[in-house]
Enzyme design. Structure first.
Site, PDB file in Angstrom:
ATOM      1  N   GLU A 188      -2.248  11.235   3.970  1.00 19.86           N
ATOM      2  CA  GLU A 188      -3.347  10.950   4.887  1.00 19.86           C
ATOM      3  C   GLU A 188      -3.418  12.091   5.895  1.00 19.86           C
ATOM      4  O   GLU A 188      -2.394  12.591   6.358  1.00 19.86           O
ATOM      5  CB  GLU A 188      -3.135   9.626   5.615  1.00 19.86           C
ATOM      6  CG  GLU A 188      -3.335   8.401   4.747  1.00 19.86           C
ATOM      7  CD  GLU A 188      -3.291   7.119   5.564  1.00 19.86           C
ATOM      8  OE1 GLU A 188      -4.357   6.545   5.848  1.00 19.86           O
ATOM      9  OE2 GLU A 188      -2.173   6.711   5.926  1.00 19.86           O
ATOM     10  N   GLU A 227       0.852  -1.183   0.000  1.00 20.19           N
ATOM     11  CA  GLU A 227       0.000   0.000   0.000  1.00 20.19           C
ATOM     12  C   GLU A 227       0.886   1.231   0.000  1.00 20.19           C
ATOM     13  O   GLU A 227       1.886   1.289   0.718  1.00 20.19           O
ATOM     14  CB  GLU A 227      -0.905   0.020   1.233  1.00 20.19           C
ATOM     15  CG  GLU A 227      -1.747   1.286   1.371  1.00 20.19           C
ATOM     16  CD  GLU A 227      -2.613   1.293   2.622  1.00 20.19           C
ATOM     17  OE1 GLU A 227      -3.069   0.199   3.025  1.00 20.19           O
ATOM     18  OE2 GLU A 227      -2.813   2.368   3.212  1.00 20.19           O
TER      19      GLU A 227
END
Length: 279
Positions: free
Chosen positions: A162, A157
């Protein structure tokens, strides 16, 4: 042993041949500037239209709605609902709304690019929400992967950006794999503080080569992860990945300090998405 070494060497040579990347300057929407004519823009969405996100470029991901996406998230991702994802005035807006759907208390959107890329430079200009309980992200997963596959994090990933609303202005970049993952506190990660993420657009960029990954905000490098050459348990980034844009609500991380129910609606805005690779 000879056969194993031959296979590994062949894989490395294939990756080196396939991984092309581009380094570029940030630019306005009207003029995409490149620093070297050996690199080129291979895919983009400038959001210079009005309506639902371009269906030739994006699809809606709803596979994990019933399971809370593995993080006990509070939102239900919708499909082609203009109140949750809409393009207007040159900007994609992903709206999180407080409304009950299918047992969830909020709705939002999660968009996956239909194209995938092996290495390159990804640039996304975005303005982020600030409400407590929001969890906005710009990230990548391997081609053809879905939430129901159940093989995370072995497949890898890439988290370009974020941001959780209860820690306003702290931008996270991370890479997850079998050996480097957040559940055991070993993920490859770093943060940078950006004071006005909710007030203006910033460019979140990721450079990916066979040797290294780097994350930037407005051309400022703040994360670097080098390939140690120790196999896919640490570096599974040997296959194409697609891009994800989403605004989650709550979850194990997003609701660490609760959800401010009075703040809705909340919006993640995206000015453009650009993917560059070597010619």
């Amino acid at each position: 042993m000879l056969l194993k070494n031959t296979i590994i060497l062949t894989g490395i040579l294939f990756l080196l041949a396939s991984c092309n990347w581009k380094k570029s300057d940030s630019s306005s929407k009207n003029e995409i500037v490149t620093t070297d004519d050996t690199y080129q823009l291979v895919w983009s969405d400038e959001f210079d239209y009005t309506g639902l996100p371009d269906s030739t470029k994006w699809l809606y991901d709803t596979a994990g709605n019933a399971d809370g996406w593995g993080n006990n998230e509070a939102q239900y991702y919708t499909i082609a609902k203009k109140e949750n994802a809409w393009v207007e005035n040159g900007v994609l807006a992903i709206h999180a709304l407080k409304e009950q759907v299918e047992g969830k208390d909020y709705t939002s959107a999660r968009l996956n690019s239909k194209e995938t890329w092996l290495c390159g430079k990804i640039e996304v200009s975005a303005k982020l929400p600030k409400g407590r309980g929001t969890w906005s992200a710009i990230w990548m997963m391997p081609k053809d992967w879905t939430f129901k596959d159940g093989n995370w994090p072995a497949i890898g990933e890439i988290d370009i950006m974020e941001h959780v609303g209860h820690n306003l202005g702290t931008i996270h970049a991370s890479a997850h794999s079998t050996d480097y993952q957040w559940q055991i506190g070993t993920q490859q990660t770093n943060t940078i503080k950006i004071a006005d993420v909710d007030e203006r657009f910033h460019t979140y960029a990721w450079e990916w080569t066979p040797e290294v990954m780097r994350a930037f905000v407005d051309d400022q490098l703040f994360f670097e992860y080098k390939n140690e050459g120790l196999g896919e348990s640490k570096w599974p980034y040997v296959k194409p990945f697609y891009l994800i844009l989403n605004l989650a609500i709550g979850g194990a991380w997003g609701s660490e300090k609760g959800i401010d129910e009075q703040m809705f609606p909340q919006t993640m805005q995206v000015d453009y998405v650009r993917i560059y690779q070597k010619k």
